[in-house]
Design an enzyme around this catalytic site. Structure first.
Site, mmCIF file in Angstrom:
data_model
loop_
_atom_site.group_PDB
_atom_site.id
_atom_site.type_symbol
_atom_site.label_atom_id
_atom_site.label_comp_id
_atom_site.label_asym_id
_atom_site.label_seq_id
_atom_site.Cartn_x
_atom_site.Cartn_y
_atom_site.Cartn_z
ATOM 1 N N CYS A 180 -0.984 4.343 11.123
ATOM 2 C CA CYS A 180 -0.882 5.640 11.823
ATOM 3 C C CYS A 180 -2.153 5.831 12.643
ATOM 4 O O CYS A 180 -2.707 6.919 12.704
ATOM 5 C CB CYS A 180 -0.625 6.801 10.873
ATOM 6 S SG CYS A 180 -1.870 7.006 9.612
ATOM 7 N N ASP A 221 -5.311 -3.918 -6.432
ATOM 8 C CA ASP A 221 -5.930 -4.167 -5.128
ATOM 9 C C ASP A 221 -5.137 -5.271 -4.422
ATOM 10 O O ASP A 221 -5.212 -6.440 -4.815
ATOM 11 C CB ASP A 221 -7.392 -4.576 -5.348
ATOM 12 C CG ASP A 221 -8.092 -4.863 -4.037
ATOM 13 O OD1 ASP A 221 -7.415 -4.933 -2.987
ATOM 14 O OD2 ASP A 221 -9.323 -5.048 -4.064
ATOM 15 N N CYS A 254 0.895 -1.173 0.000
ATOM 16 C CA CYS A 254 0.000 0.000 0.000
ATOM 17 C C CYS A 254 0.919 1.205 0.000
ATOM 18 O O CYS A 254 1.204 1.787 1.039
ATOM 19 C CB CYS A 254 -0.884 -0.019 1.248
ATOM 20 S SG CYS A 254 -1.957 -1.456 1.307
ATOM 21 N N ALA A 255 1.410 1.570 -1.181
ATOM 22 C CA ALA A 255 2.624 2.387 -1.248
ATOM 23 C C ALA A 255 2.415 3.874 -1.453
ATOM 24 O O ALA A 255 3.294 4.674 -1.127
ATOM 25 C CB ALA A 255 3.516 1.850 -2.368
ATOM 26 N N ALA A 256 1.263 4.276 -2.024
ATOM 27 C CA ALA A 256 1.114 5.699 -2.394
ATOM 28 C C ALA A 256 1.005 6.597 -1.160
ATOM 29 O O ALA A 256 0.404 6.183 -0.175
ATOM 30 C CB ALA A 256 -0.122 5.856 -3.274
ATOM 31 N N PRO A 257 1.574 7.809 -1.197
ATOM 32 C CA PRO A 257 2.255 8.451 -2.339
ATOM 33 C C PRO A 257 3.705 8.020 -2.559
ATOM 34 O O PRO A 257 4.400 8.626 -3.367
ATOM 35 C CB PRO A 257 2.186 9.935 -1.962
ATOM 36 C CG PRO A 257 2.221 9.937 -0.460
ATOM 37 C CD PRO A 257 1.460 8.711 -0.026
ATOM 38 N N GLY A 258 4.177 6.999 -1.865
ATOM 39 C CA GLY A 258 5.512 6.466 -2.139
ATOM 40 C C GLY A 258 6.601 6.980 -1.215
ATOM 41 O O GLY A 258 7.789 6.809 -1.504
ATOM 42 N N ASP A 263 -0.633 0.311 -5.243
ATOM 43 C CA ASP A 263 -1.699 1.006 -4.533
ATOM 44 C C ASP A 263 -2.972 0.790 -5.335
ATOM 45 O O ASP A 263 -2.945 0.648 -6.553
ATOM 46 C CB ASP A 263 -1.411 2.506 -4.365
ATOM 47 C CG ASP A 263 -2.187 3.095 -3.188
ATOM 48 O OD1 ASP A 263 -1.635 3.189 -2.083
ATOM 49 O OD2 ASP A 263 -3.376 3.426 -3.386
ATOM 50 N N ASP A 272 1.997 -1.083 5.013
ATOM 51 C CA ASP A 272 1.669 0.179 5.697
ATOM 52 C C ASP A 272 0.178 0.371 5.432
ATOM 53 O O ASP A 272 -0.221 1.001 4.457
ATOM 54 C CB ASP A 272 2.520 1.303 5.089
ATOM 55 C CG ASP A 272 2.379 2.614 5.824
ATOM 56 O OD1 ASP A 272 2.198 2.599 7.050
ATOM 57 O OD2 ASP A 272 2.450 3.671 5.169
HETATM 58 N N1 SAM Z 1 3.005 3.813 2.518
HETATM 59 C C1 SAM Z 1 2.506 5.101 2.054
HETATM 60 C C2 SAM Z 1 3.602 6.130 2.253
HETATM 61 O O1 SAM Z 1 4.353 6.047 3.225
HETATM 62 O O2 SAM Z 1 3.698 7.053 1.430
HETATM 63 C C3 SAM Z 1 1.212 5.490 2.741
HETATM 64 C C4 SAM Z 1 0.145 4.458 2.578
HETATM 65 S S1 SAM Z 1 -1.413 4.918 3.246
HETATM 66 C C5 SAM Z 1 -1.189 4.614 4.922
HETATM 67 C C6 SAM Z 1 -2.411 3.550 2.771
HETATM 68 C C7 SAM Z 1 -2.603 3.427 1.279
HETATM 69 O O3 SAM Z 1 -3.299 2.185 1.057
HETATM 70 C C8 SAM Z 1 -3.461 4.491 0.609
HETATM 71 O O4 SAM Z 1 -2.695 5.152 -0.367
HETATM 72 C C9 SAM Z 1 -4.604 3.707 -0.057
HETATM 73 O O5 SAM Z 1 -4.925 4.194 -1.347
HETATM 74 C C10 SAM Z 1 -4.013 2.315 -0.144
HETATM 75 N N2 SAM Z 1 -4.969 1.192 -0.180
HETATM 76 C C11 SAM Z 1 -6.144 1.061 0.450
HETATM 77 N N3 SAM Z 1 -6.701 -0.143 0.183
HETATM 78 C C12 SAM Z 1 -5.829 -0.793 -0.632
HETATM 79 C C13 SAM Z 1 -5.831 -2.061 -1.270
HETATM 80 N N4 SAM Z 1 -6.844 -2.921 -1.114
HETATM 81 N N5 SAM Z 1 -4.780 -2.385 -2.061
HETATM 82 C C14 SAM Z 1 -3.747 -1.520 -2.245
HETATM 83 N N6 SAM Z 1 -3.697 -0.300 -1.673
HETATM 84 C C15 SAM Z 1 -4.718 0.056 -0.882
#
Ligand code: SAM
Length: 439
Positions: free
Chosen positions: A362, A282, A231-235, A255, A312
């Protein structure tokens, strides 16, 4: 130090679900959640810059703006971090002769953390406010101030947060050709004392919460490994992983949301990164038992492929301080552990034998944190919990989620300072657990 009344006080149900066992007591925790973290942290990109260069840049900016410059300091054990302490002197009350600008609560939270005010955050600006004029800035905690209001907004729930200089006028904010970006008010000071220097992020350094930096250090990526960031965005953690690996090996960054994956792609381009492959996918559907593709060109993937996985997880995010307002309901809180379990199930399957999984949120709830660790240990006998070193946060909450005394001391929980372990960094609420797959 002033802090607004907790957004949770009005919701007893949420309160009891969240804070039943918190060692510091409900009121201390609620107050802590509403207060601004006093330390600002940047993560330097050692591939493109150095601590010395970035510190010099910071020092120059701070000394131009403040007579008594705040302290710049580093952290033993994480050489890529630079911290800035808060200022000693802060304004407490609005100046009587200045006009008023109102901002929404998310903009207000950013201002308290040192941001300037961007055009979309400005709810009201009094008529006749001129370019270069100083204004008092207030936050509308109730969300009742209408966008474009041109008179003083009367409310018991408006809070003074600082003073700034006008950089855009009413016609630029609310007219036909409204600005959707750009600084509308450049903040000079705010009531939290966090230096108002805006976001100085560039390819050399990134404004990032301290526990997020610790989280990737706990993952401990090694050169030439194959790493999955689910779950990488915004990276922001993905680029840290790459920097620690010296841009060798492969980091697969996923993401669910295509637009958010574009943010990762932008970082890849700006920083000239070679080792990240980013996909919109997903991650609850990532593991396909029948796939045996060693190239990993596209998700989904077959089992037992990755050396290390960072999950994350999407979470209630209520560790993000200062939390000036919240509409979270018990139903919403309950929904997160379901998706977290699905993601964890995929992570365990995708990990190689002896592979490492780091799980983080978080959030400060027990269900999303200690509860999830216990669930992994019960469901997957092949996973063992190991110490989430380097440790900077406190232990997990006593008896939370059914963790043993030994287990709760293996995880890290960032919370009110009385249970952090001796680090002078006051940051957001965060949780980190580390597992190894032994068979
Ligand atoms: N790791 C990121 C960073 O440090 O920049 C922050 C990640 S944020 C906590 C959680 C992310 O999970 C969101 O960007 C969201 O779009 C994504 N997300 C939610 N459900 C997801 C899924 N089923 N598969 C992949 N990504 C998912």
């Amino acid at each position: 130090m002033f802090y607004p009344k907790s957004p949770f006080i009005k919701n007893q149900l949420v309160e009891s679900q969240l804070f039943s066992r918190n060692p510091s007591g409900i009121n201390t925790l609620l107050e802590w959640m509403c207060r601004t973290p006093s330390t600002t942290t940047y993560r330097i990109n050692p591939l493109l810059s150095s601590i010395t260069d970035f510190s010099a840049k910071l020092q120059a900016i701070l000394s131009t703006k403040y007579k008594n410059t705040p302290k710049i300091f580093s952290i033993n054990g994480i050489p890529e971090v630079i911290c800035i302490s808060k200022l000693d002197e802060v304004p407490k009350l609005p100046s009587k002769d200045l006009k008023e600008v109102m901002v929404d609560s998310s903009c207000g939270a950013a201002v308290l953390r040192g941001a300037h005010i961007f055009a979309p955050g400005v709810l009201s600006m009094q008529s006749g406010t001129k370019l270069g004029e100083m204004v008092n800035v207030f936050v509308d905690l109730e969300g009742k101030c209408k966008k474009g209001t041109s008179i003083v907004f009367e409310s018991e729930q408006k809070v003074f947060i600082g003073t700034g200089e006008v950089k855009m006028q009413r016609y630029q904010l609310y007219g036909e050709n409204i600005a959707n970006h750009g600084i509308a008010i450049e903040m000079l000071s705010n009531i939290s004392g966090v230096p108002s220097i805006g976001d100085l992020s560039s390819k050399d350094a990134l404004l990032q919460n301290f526990p997020s930096i610790v989280c990737v250090r706990v993952l401990d990526p090694q050169p030439n490994e194959l790493i999955l960031d689910m779950c990488a965005a915004p990276g922001n953690k993905t680029t840290h992983i790459v920097e620690l690996m010296g841009d060798t090996g492969t980091v697969i960054a996923l993401d669910k949301t295509e637009n958010k994956v574009d943010l990762i792609r932008q970082k890849i381009e700006i920083n000239g990164i070679k080792s990240i492959k980013a996909f919109a996918f997903d991650s609850t559907k990532l593991l396909h038992e029948s796939i045996n593709d060693s190239k990993l060109d596209n998700p989904p993937f077959g089992p037992c492929k990755f050396d290390r996985i960072l999950l994350d997880a999407p979470c209630s995010a209520i560790g993000n301080r200062p939390l000036l307002s919240s509409n979270i309901t018990p139903k919403m809180l309950k929904s997160y552990p379901n998706v977290q379990k699905k993601l964890l199930r995929n992570a365990v399957g995708l990990l190689k034998k002896n592979g490492v999984l780091v799980y983080s949120t978080c959030s400060v709830t027990e269900d999303e944190n200690e509860g999830m660790v216990k669930w992994v240990l019960e469901q997957f006998p092949e996973m063992i919990l190991i110490e989430a070193v380097p440790i900077f946060g406190g232990p997990g909450i006593k008896e939370a989620g059914g963790l043993t005394e030994e287990q709760r001391h293996l995880v890290q929980r960032f919370g009110p300072t009385e249970y952090n372990r001796g680090v002078p960094v006051d940051s957001i609420g965060f949780f980190i657990a580390k597992f190894v797959k032994i068979s």
